[in-house]
Design an enzyme around this catalytic site. Structure first.
Site, mmCIF file in Angstrom:
data_model
loop_
_atom_site.group_PDB
_atom_site.id
_atom_site.type_symbol
_atom_site.label_atom_id
_atom_site.label_comp_id
_atom_site.label_asym_id
_atom_site.label_seq_id
_atom_site.Cartn_x
_atom_site.Cartn_y
_atom_site.Cartn_z
ATOM 1 N N SER A 82 27.682 91.826 44.994
ATOM 2 C CA SER A 82 27.779 90.735 45.945
ATOM 3 C C SER A 82 28.063 91.345 47.320
ATOM 4 C CB SER A 82 28.931 89.847 45.472
ATOM 5 O OG SER A 82 28.964 88.696 46.199
ATOM 6 N N LEU A 83 28.343 90.527 48.305
ATOM 7 C CA LEU A 83 28.687 91.059 49.625
ATOM 8 C C LEU A 83 29.980 90.408 50.095
ATOM 9 C CD1 LEU A 83 25.226 90.841 51.446
ATOM 10 C CD2 LEU A 83 26.425 92.934 50.823
ATOM 11 N N LYS A 116 20.230 86.829 56.203
ATOM 12 C CA LYS A 116 20.742 86.602 54.853
ATOM 13 C C LYS A 116 20.004 85.398 54.287
ATOM 14 C CE LYS A 116 24.868 86.521 52.034
ATOM 15 N NZ LYS A 116 24.505 85.465 51.132
ATOM 16 N N ARG A 137 20.006 87.718 38.755
ATOM 17 C CA ARG A 137 21.191 88.543 38.933
ATOM 18 C C ARG A 137 22.156 88.386 37.752
ATOM 19 N NH1 ARG A 137 26.236 87.628 41.526
ATOM 20 N NH2 ARG A 137 27.150 89.575 42.190
ATOM 21 N N LYS A 294 23.895 96.327 57.387
ATOM 22 C CA LYS A 294 23.973 97.470 56.475
ATOM 23 C C LYS A 294 24.045 98.769 57.265
ATOM 24 C CE LYS A 294 21.177 94.946 53.167
ATOM 25 N NZ LYS A 294 19.906 94.795 52.445
ATOM 26 N N LYS A 318 28.414 85.569 58.060
ATOM 27 C CA LYS A 318 27.911 84.230 57.757
ATOM 28 C C LYS A 318 27.909 83.338 58.998
ATOM 29 C CE LYS A 318 27.615 82.710 53.869
ATOM 30 N NZ LYS A 318 28.366 82.670 52.626
ATOM 31 N N CYS A 430 49.886 54.077 41.531
ATOM 32 C CA CYS A 430 50.041 52.730 41.006
ATOM 33 C C CYS A 430 50.620 52.867 39.608
ATOM 34 C CB CYS A 430 48.677 52.046 40.951
ATOM 35 S SG CYS A 430 48.696 50.558 39.939
HETATM 36 S S1 IVH Z 1 21.888 93.173 50.136
HETATM 37 C C1 IVH Z 1 24.486 95.395 47.312
HETATM 38 N N1 IVH Z 1 20.359 91.861 51.819
HETATM 39 O O1 IVH Z 1 23.240 87.832 49.360
HETATM 40 C C2 IVH Z 1 23.866 94.653 48.414
HETATM 41 N N2 IVH Z 1 21.488 90.640 50.135
HETATM 42 O O2 IVH Z 1 26.159 87.895 48.878
HETATM 43 C C3 IVH Z 1 23.722 93.220 48.151
HETATM 44 N N3 IVH Z 1 21.054 88.248 50.178
HETATM 45 O O3 IVH Z 1 23.197 88.417 45.938
HETATM 46 C C4 IVH Z 1 22.460 92.664 48.535
HETATM 47 N N4 IVH Z 1 19.672 88.260 51.884
HETATM 48 O O4 IVH Z 1 21.126 87.421 46.941
HETATM 49 C C5 IVH Z 1 21.186 91.769 50.762
HETATM 50 N N5 IVH Z 1 18.978 90.834 53.346
HETATM 51 C C6 IVH Z 1 19.781 90.753 52.308
HETATM 52 C C7 IVH Z 1 20.075 89.521 51.676
HETATM 53 C C8 IVH Z 1 20.945 89.516 50.602
HETATM 54 C C9 IVH Z 1 20.269 87.504 50.976
HETATM 55 C C10 IVH Z 1 21.879 87.716 49.102
HETATM 56 C C11 IVH Z 1 21.663 88.397 47.788
HETATM 57 C C12 IVH Z 1 23.016 88.752 47.280
HETATM 58 C C13 IVH Z 1 23.908 87.966 48.143
HETATM 59 C C14 IVH Z 1 25.198 88.715 48.356
#
Ligand code: IVH
Length: 676
Positions: A82-83, A116, A137, A294, A318, A430
């Protein structure tokens, strides 16, 4: 001869692949649509004449293939993480600081920023350049095998484009990206669904998920899903030095890379990029909910590594939750199933990020006082994801003097009984056990998702049955008269019969399910499970005194008191007795692990929480069996979304029909903490 045909087919496929990539991925076709169609027809004809020469990576294989019975589990090559989320520049600076401390470097840090995408993460595995596996996933380690469904997505290569030097890339390549449904396609799909009398999807993300998790890939094929690649699960095979190089290589292999990806040389550039994306997001034909940043350098990515949850080299910045201002037109007090009286704001309808908001919860008196909220106030409302909208704050500058303080009722707005406020509690209740509002909510709860989950007995229908006098108490559900039911406004014989059948299907209940459905205060699904595992049967639970209840692991004072009071109550005891007389059988769920012995489960339709394999394991773990065809052996049918003929058959055969939630509740009662 065959050799010749095989070669001809290979050339034809190569041409089609090339032109499909030009058209779908690069959006820059070199030939007219008619020419492409003609090539495709040739391929289909040739393959029809030589079915033994069809290959799994042939462009003809996108159309869908036969429906599956279940999604098989698919283990990921490396975890799909996840992120971590951030929301402002300060948090980004902190992220960079952390990265620097970890790497012990003052050197300039470059980043790749990507939109994203708000869709569904998928993994695509290519061996010798051919797509062999596609999966969701899942829990990050194991997903669901949706290869057939993913093959229908036009921009996902079935075979990698011959890269320079005519290699097809590494021996094995694990690609990750996001599948999504463009906004326009989403709107069209929903229009169509509404015309066909089906419920519209709440948002493009759900629509994409619903489309991908279709057991029948032909349905997926009809949905114009799209895909962008954003990374690789085994980056070492690409030997790329930067994230940007990874994306360039992936584009070269035929994958669609989002054109808003940008390299940023420092924090300022990252911030500027964020502002830019926030500005243009509404002009895009797909939903994005932020920007992923990244660290570009792959060596640094590798050194930074990951925690159990998320990589240390990336972060999701976000967009703020959608907000809008509107006016509180009135505040109404609602009485819940336990008598709690909660204020609800009625708002001047306002669109927040595409959804019209009319109401917001106000929680309790403290909350209202803290916000100093008054009727006619202009307020800032916020909707984050799918959660219920809330009022963030009052916009004080907009006050006109016309605002009215919110007056809390001293008596129940429904039955006029005085409200009670227990010490230390923020909620007034009540205390009238015969309060019609409380009773209605209890009945809605009993029949609803958290209770017995009786199909056809949602909130609206229960309200109708109560107001028409067909139902007053829980046992009345099992006494419904077919004649009176079918005679109600909006009902007919068929709908009445369906509901009665659904109710009959609930006559055989797990102890945990029944305890949960009663709606005893402080007793939710989890507690119900704890109780069901502790007590051999319902009568033991009913006879238990407070001390005995307190011996159950996880049961505290409040719960013990609430339960004790509930089952000491004469009317409640009588109600349970009535249920038994009406043929409701409550199965003991003693801690033995074989309580499903003798039962044969059939799963049909798409499950939302469990994979088919997990569901099967759960049944087996408790001594039950699983069948894939509906026959006399089957005792229980668990229906997911879009269950079709098997569900109808099960209804005809009058088998016990469970929802996925019902199934989980059933096994949860015994198997314990499976919750995610
Ligand atoms: S990188 C290990 N790049 O965001 C790196 N994720 O919160 C994780 N997502 O499950 C993924 N756009 O579904 C990455 N450009 C992007 C993304 C992205 C959407 C989603 C992805 C992941 C989620 C993580």
């Amino acid at each position: 001869m065959v050799q010749e045909t095989a070669e001809r087919l290979a050339r034809l496929r190569e041409r089609i692949r090339f032109h499909a990539h030009r058209y779908y991925v690069l959006d820059d076709p070199l030939i007219a649509d008619g020419e492409y169609d003609a090539l495709f027809r040739q391929l289909l004809e040739l393959e029809a004449a030589h079915p033994q020469l069809v290959t799994p990576d042939s462009p003809s294989r996108r159309v869908g293939g036969p429906p599956l019975d279940a999604f098989a589990p698919a283990e990921h090559v490396s975890p799909m993480l996840s992120l971590d989320n951030i929301f402002n520049g300060g948090e980004f600076a902190a992220f960079e600081d952390k990265v620097r401390r970890y790497l012990k470097t003052d050197e300039p840090l470059r980043y790749v920023t990507e939109p994203k995408l708000d869709g569904l993460a998928v993994e695509l595995v290519y061996r010798q350049g051919v797509l062999v596996m596609g999966s969701t996933r899942g829990d990050g380690l194991i997903g669901e095998n949706i290869t057939a469904q993913l093959k229908t997505v036009a921009v996902i290569p079935l075979r990698l484009l011959a890269a320079a030097g005519s290699t097809t890339g590494p021996e094995q390549l694990v690609v990750r990206g996001e599948v999504f449904l463009p906004k326009r396609a989403f709107a069209q799909l929903n229009r169509q669904r509404e015309q066909e009398g089906e419920a519209p999807f709440a948002n493009p993300r759900n629509a994409a998920a619903g489309s991908l998790r279709q057991l029948d890939p032909k349905i997926t094929a009809r949905r114009p899903l799209a895909f962008f690649v954003y990374g690789v699960g085994n980056p070492e095979v690409l030997a790329a030095s930067s994230q940007q190089a990874v994306l360039t290589m992936l584009a070269g292999l035929g994958f669609p890379v989002n054109d808003l990806v940008a390299l940023c040389n420092d924090q300022q550039e990252v911030e500027a990029r964020y502002r830019h994306l926030a500005n243009i997001r509404h002009d895009l034909d797909y939903e994005i909910d932020g920007m992923v940043v990244k660290v570009d350098d792959m060596d640094w990515q590798q050194r930074l590594g990951a925690t159990a949850r998320a990589p240390r080299w990336a972060v999701a910045w976000k967009f703020p939750a959608a907000q809008a201002t509107t006016v509180v037109e009135a505040v109404e007090f609602q009485v819940g199933r336990t008598g709690a009286v909660t204020p609800v704001a009625h708002l001047r309808p306002i669109e927040v990020n595409g959804v019209v908001v009319k109401r917001a919860t106000l929680h309790n008196r403290d909350e209202i006082e803290r916000k100093d909220l008054r009727v006619h106030d202009t307020v800032l409302v916020q909707r984050a994801g799918d959660v219920i909208p809330e009022i963030v704050r009052v916009i004080g500058e907009q006050r006109t003097g016309r605002e009215q303080p919110i007056v809390f009722p001293a008596a129940c707005p429904e039955c006029d009984a005085p409200l009670l406020m227990a010490p230390g509690e923020a909620v007034a209740r009540c205390g009238n056990r015969y309060c019609p509002a409380q009773n209605l909510q209890k009945l809605i709860y009993f029949a609803g998702k958290s209770g017995l989950d009786i199909e056809g007995l949602g909130k609206k229908n229960v309200e109708q049955l109560v107001s028409e006098g067909l139902i007053r108490t829980i046992p009345d559900f099992f006494r419904l008269d077919p004649g009176r039911l079918s005679g109600l406004d909006g009902w007919g014989e068929k709908s009445a019969q369906n509901v009665l059948q659904a109710i009959a299907g609930r006559k055989n209940l797990g102890l945990a399910q029944l305890i949960g459905a009663l709606g005893v205060r402080h007793v939710g699904e989890v507690t119900a499970g704890l109780l069901a595992r502790h007590f051999a049967d319902l009568s033991q639970l009913m006879a238990a005194n407070k001390e005995q209840l307190l011996q159950v692991d996880g049961i505290g004072e409040q719960t013990a008191e609430s339960l004790g009071a509930y089952f000491q109550d004469r009317e409640n005891r009588e109600m349970v007795e009535q249920l038994a007389r009406l043929g409701v059988v409550v199965r003991a769920e003693a801690p033995n692990q074989t309580f499903l012995a003798g039962r044969v489960f059939l799963f049909t339709g798409a499950l939302q929480t469990l994979s088919r394999e997990e569901a099967k394991q759960l049944v087996k773990a408790h001594g039950g069996q699983v069948s894939t065809s509906i026959g006399q052996r089957v005792t229980d049918v668990v229906v997911g979304d879009k269950a079709g003929s098997k569900k109808r058959k099960a209804e005809e055969m009058r088998l016990a029909i469970l929802s996925e939630a019902g199934f989980l509740a059933l096994v949860n009662g015994i198997s314990g903490e499976r919750g995610r």
